[in-house]
Design an enzyme around this catalytic site. Sequence first.
Site, PDB file in Angstrom:
ATOM      1  N   CYS A 158      -2.538-124.183 107.858  1.00 41.89           N
ATOM      2  CA  CYS A 158      -1.563-125.086 108.485  1.00 41.89           C
ATOM      3  C   CYS A 158      -0.200-124.431 108.591  1.00 41.89           C
ATOM      4  O   CYS A 158       0.621-124.825 109.404  1.00 41.89           O
ATOM      5  CB  CYS A 158      -1.483-126.389 107.717  1.00 41.89           C
ATOM      6  SG  CYS A 158      -1.195-126.171 105.964  1.00 41.89           S
ATOM      7  N   GLU A 212       0.136-134.618 106.884  1.00 48.91           N
ATOM      8  CA  GLU A 212       0.491-133.219 107.074  1.00 48.91           C
ATOM      9  C   GLU A 212      -0.422-132.719 108.185  1.00 48.91           C
ATOM     10  O   GLU A 212      -1.629-132.600 107.994  1.00 48.91           O
ATOM     11  CB  GLU A 212       0.244-132.502 105.745  1.00 48.91           C
ATOM     12  CG  GLU A 212       0.968-131.215 105.613  1.00 48.91           C
ATOM     13  CD  GLU A 212      -0.004-130.104 105.519  1.00 48.91           C
ATOM     14  OE1 GLU A 212      -0.137-129.402 106.548  1.00 48.91           O
ATOM     15  OE2 GLU A 212      -0.644-129.944 104.482  1.00 48.91           O
TER      16      GLU A 212
HETATM   17  P1  NDP Z   1      -9.416-133.728 111.694  1.00 46.17           P
HETATM   18  O1  NDP Z   1      -8.124-134.383 111.892  1.00 46.17           O
HETATM   19  O2  NDP Z   1     -10.501-134.014 112.645  1.00 46.17           O
HETATM   20  O3  NDP Z   1      -9.981-134.053 110.246  1.00 46.17           O
HETATM   21  C1  NDP Z   1      -9.188-134.047 109.102  1.00 46.17           C
HETATM   22  C2  NDP Z   1      -9.803-134.961 108.069  1.00 46.17           C
HETATM   23  O4  NDP Z   1      -9.807-136.283 108.564  1.00 46.17           O
HETATM   24  C3  NDP Z   1     -11.246-134.633 107.768  1.00 46.17           C
HETATM   25  O5  NDP Z   1     -11.508-134.883 106.417  1.00 46.17           O
HETATM   26  C4  NDP Z   1     -12.010-135.598 108.641  1.00 46.17           C
HETATM   27  O6  NDP Z   1     -13.313-135.859 108.195  1.00 46.17           O
HETATM   28  C5  NDP Z   1     -11.132-136.816 108.487  1.00 46.17           C
HETATM   29  N1  NDP Z   1     -11.322-137.801 109.521  1.00 46.17           N
HETATM   30  C6  NDP Z   1     -11.468-137.605 110.836  1.00 46.17           C
HETATM   31  N2  NDP Z   1     -11.593-138.785 111.467  1.00 46.17           N
HETATM   32  C7  NDP Z   1     -11.534-139.734 110.511  1.00 46.17           C
HETATM   33  C8  NDP Z   1     -11.625-141.152 110.523  1.00 46.17           C
HETATM   34  N3  NDP Z   1     -11.778-141.828 111.631  1.00 46.17           N
HETATM   35  N4  NDP Z   1     -11.535-141.811 109.343  1.00 46.17           N
HETATM   36  C9  NDP Z   1     -11.359-141.148 108.190  1.00 46.17           C
HETATM   37  N5  NDP Z   1     -11.282-139.799 108.125  1.00 46.17           N
HETATM   38  C10 NDP Z   1     -11.363-139.107 109.271  1.00 46.17           C
HETATM   39  O7  NDP Z   1      -9.145-132.224 111.595  1.00 46.17           O
HETATM   40  P2  NDP Z   1     -10.193-131.055 111.473  1.00 46.17           P
HETATM   41  O8  NDP Z   1     -10.341-130.796 110.019  1.00 46.17           O
HETATM   42  O9  NDP Z   1     -11.428-131.223 112.240  1.00 46.17           O
HETATM   43  O10 NDP Z   1      -9.361-129.974 112.199  1.00 46.17           O
HETATM   44  C11 NDP Z   1      -9.029-130.186 113.554  1.00 46.17           C
HETATM   45  C12 NDP Z   1      -7.667-129.648 113.824  1.00 46.17           C
HETATM   46  O11 NDP Z   1      -6.703-130.159 112.901  1.00 46.17           O
HETATM   47  C13 NDP Z   1      -7.561-128.173 113.666  1.00 46.17           C
HETATM   48  O12 NDP Z   1      -8.035-127.515 114.769  1.00 46.17           O
HETATM   49  C14 NDP Z   1      -6.097-128.016 113.466  1.00 46.17           C
HETATM   50  O13 NDP Z   1      -5.436-128.029 114.678  1.00 46.17           O
HETATM   51  C15 NDP Z   1      -5.704-129.211 112.657  1.00 46.17           C
HETATM   52  N6  NDP Z   1      -5.649-128.936 111.235  1.00 46.17           N
HETATM   53  C16 NDP Z   1      -4.468-128.934 110.636  1.00 46.17           C
HETATM   54  C17 NDP Z   1      -4.395-128.653 109.308  1.00 46.17           C
HETATM   55  C18 NDP Z   1      -3.161-128.694 108.572  1.00 46.17           C
HETATM   56  O14 NDP Z   1      -3.181-128.423 107.379  1.00 46.17           O
HETATM   57  N7  NDP Z   1      -2.043-129.030 109.150  1.00 46.17           N
HETATM   58  C19 NDP Z   1      -5.544-128.291 108.536  1.00 46.17           C
HETATM   59  C20 NDP Z   1      -6.760-128.355 109.266  1.00 46.17           C
HETATM   60  C21 NDP Z   1      -6.783-128.687 110.553  1.00 46.17           C
HETATM   61  P3  NDP Z   1     -14.592-135.220 108.910  1.00 46.17           P
HETATM   62  O15 NDP Z   1     -14.494-133.755 108.692  1.00 46.17           O
HETATM   63  O16 NDP Z   1     -15.717-135.848 108.194  1.00 46.17           O
HETATM   64  O17 NDP Z   1     -14.494-135.587 110.338  1.00 46.17           O
END
Ligand code: NDP
Length: 676
Positions: free
Chosen positions: A297, A258
Site C-alpha cells: 500500500c 486504509e
Molecule cells: P478488496 O477491497 O477487494 O478487499 C479487501 C478486503 O475486503 C478483503 O479482505 C476482502 O475479502 C474484503 N471484502 C471485499 N468485499 C467485502 C464485503 N462486501 N464485505 C466484507 N468484506 C469484503 O481489495 P483486494 O484485497 O482484492 O485488493 C484490490 C485492490 O485494493 C488492489 O488492487 C489495490 O489497489 C488495493 N489494495 C490496497 C491495499 C492497501 O493497503 N492500501 C492493500 C491491498 C489492496 P475477500 O478477499 O474475501 O474478497
Amino acid sequence: MTIREVSSFAAGQWILPCRGARNITSAISGDVIATAGNDNLSVQTMLDYARTVGGPALRALTFHDRAKMLKALALHLRDHRQAIYDLSFDTGATQSDHLIDVDGGIGTMLVFASKGRKEMPDAQVYLDGEIEHLSHNGTFIGHHICTPLQGVAIHINAFNFPVWGMLEKLAPTFLAGVPAIVKPATNSCYVTELCVKIMLASEIIPTGALQLVSGGLGDMLDHLTCQDAVAFTGSADTALKLRSNSSILGNSVRFTSEADSLNASILGPDALPGTPEFDLFVKEVHREMTTKAGQKCTAIRRIIAPEPAIDAVIEAISTRLSKTIIGDPRLDITQMGALVSSDQKRDVLEKASLIGTEAERVFGDPENFNIVGADAERGAFVPPMLYHCAKPDTATHVHGTEAFGPVSTIMGYSDTAHAIKLVNKGQGSLVASVITHDPKIACEIAIGAAAFHGRLYFNNRESMKESTGHGSPLPHLTHGGPGRAGGGEELGGVRGVKHYMQRTSIQASPDILTAIGKKWVPGSKEFQNPSHPFTRTFAELNIGETLNTPPRKITLNDIAHFAEFTGDTFYAHMDDEAARRNPFFPGRVAHGYLLLSFAAGMFVEPNEGPVLANTGLNGLRFMKPVSAGDSIKVRLTVAKKTRRTDKYGEVCWHVTLTNQDDEIVAEYELLTMNSY
Ligand code: NDP
C-alpha cells in the site's frame, strides 16, 4: 496434492469450509491449493461470543497485563515463524517479503507490548492529557479518561500482508482490551489461518478474544453497535461500500479505512547525479517497485524528479530493474516473486494500460521477460514496468490509477513549488518521500505537502544507513492518509490503542478523580502514616499517603555556598542589583536546584530501605522565587504506583514546595523504584 481446507474460528470452534467455498490458487503455479468460506457461520453468535466472553476477559486485565500478553504472543509466534514462511511462498512472496510480513508483524506486536508497559498505566483506565482546572478553589476539576469499547473490533484485511496486516491491528486492539474478529482477504487467508492457529494453541490469549472468518463475512456488519469498531484495509471501492453500511452509519460505528494511494517519491533539486542522494533515490525506488512485487500500500507509484535529471533517473532505475531476478520465490536467487493471483495480474495489466494512455513505457514488457523456475503462463508473474509521463500537469491516470504491482511512473518538475503541486495531485496518500540534503527544501515540501500525506519520509546521506525505508509503516508512528488513502489512521503508539477506546471527559471533585484514575490529584485527601514512607515497601504504600516536612530557612550563605560548590554563578543568584533589573526576581534569589536539593534532604529517610533508586523527575515548575530569609517546606505524596517486575515497582510522588506564606514555590513528580 491435498487441497487445504481453510477454516474459520467461530465461538470457540474451528469450522471447515462448506460446499461452494471459494478456490484459492497458488500464485506460482496457478493450481488450486486451498478452499475457504462458509455461508453457514452464525455471525450473531460470533459477535455475542466476542462481546460476552472475550471482552470481559480482556477488560479484567490491566494495560500491563495485556502488554505482557502481547509480548508472550509475539515471542511464541517468533518461535513458530518457519512454518508461516514455508506456507507464504504460494502467495508469490519471497523470503525477504516474508521478513516484512511475518517478522514485521511480530516486531510491531513487540513495540506495542513495550509501549503498553512504558506509556500506559498498570490499571484499567488510561488518563489522557493533564488535569483541567475548572474552579477557583480547585474543588471541581476535569480530566479525560479512555476506557475500552465494550463491543468487538472487526478487522478486514488486504491480501498483501496476511500476517503483518493482522498483527498490526490486533496489537493495539488487544492492548486496549477489545476482542477481535479477523477477516483476512481470501486470496492469502491460509497464511493468516496458520498464524491464528499458532496463537490460539499457545493459550496466551483469553478465550473469546480472537475469532477468524476465512471467506465472506456474511451480514456481520449489519449487526454492529456503537461499541464496535471496523478497521479496513483494501481498495477504495470496497471501503466506500462497507462504510456506507446502514448499521455502520446509523450507529456511528467507528470505521477506519486504509485504501489504495498514489504514493510518491521526490528527488530533491539538490540531489543530482553524482550525489549520494541520487544513488539512494534510485535504490529506494527500485526496492519499492520490486518488494512484494509492488503489492504494498505504501509502494512508490509516482517518481517526481527534476526535469533536467529525468533521463539519468530513467537510465539508473532501468539498469537496476534489469538486474532483478524474477521467478519462483522459493529459489534463493529470486528477488521478485509473483502477484497474488491471475486476477490480480489481469487487474495490474489493465491499470498499467490505462497509465500507458498518458505515459510511455520506458522499461519492462509484460509479453517478454525472464522468469526463473516457474511457468509464465500459469504463475501470476509480471515484470517491473516504468512509465514516463511527459505532461504530468494535465495527466489524470498517473495521479489517480493505482496499478497494485511493480508499476511506477516518472515525471519531471521545474521547481520545488511544481514538485509540491505534483505530489499533492494524488489527492491524499499514505506516504511521500523526499530525498534531499537541503533542510530548506525539506521544510518547503513539508509545509506544502504534509496536509496531503499521512507520512513524510526524508532521507539523505546522513540518515540513509539507519533509515527504515520509504515503504515501512512503523508501529511508533501513525499509518494512514487523507483522501483517497482512506482518511484513516492506525498505529502511532498509544494513539493507535485509543482508536479502540472511548475518551470520556470527567468533571468531578479531586477525590472522585483520584478514585477513578488511580492517580492522586492535588486537592484530594491526604493521610499520614506513623512510619516514614521511605521505610514502607511498594505494597505497603497507599495512594494519598503524605509526608509534610518541617520548614527550613534559606540563608544568603546557602545561596553563596551552592553557587561556589556547583559553579552556577548566574547573576540572579549573585548580584542583587542585576537581579532587580530582571522582571522575574525581587533581587538576589536562591537557585531552583538548590531548593530541589534541600527538598530531597528534607524528605529523605537516609537508612537502607525499600527505596532502591531515584529514577526521574517529571513536570518540574518553579512558580515563585525564594530569597534569603524565606523558608520552604515540602509535601511528598504517593500519587501513583506501577508494578515493574515481581521484585520492584515505580512510585510516582507528587512533590510540592511551599514558602512561609503557603504559596507554592515549586511542584514536580518524583519517580522512585521501590522493592515489594
Ligand atoms: P478488496 O477491497 O477487494 O478487499 C479487501 C478486503 O475486503 C478483503 O479482505 C476482502 O475479502 C474484503 N471484502 C471485499 N468485499 C467485502 C464485503 N462486501 N464485505 C466484507 N468484506 C469484503 O481489495 P483486494 O484485497 O482484492 O485488493 C484490490 C485492490 O485494493 C488492489 O488492487 C489495490 O489497489 C488495493 N489494495 C490496497 C491495499 C492497501 O493497503 N492500501 C492493500 C491491498 C489492496 P475477500 O478477499 O474475501 O474478497
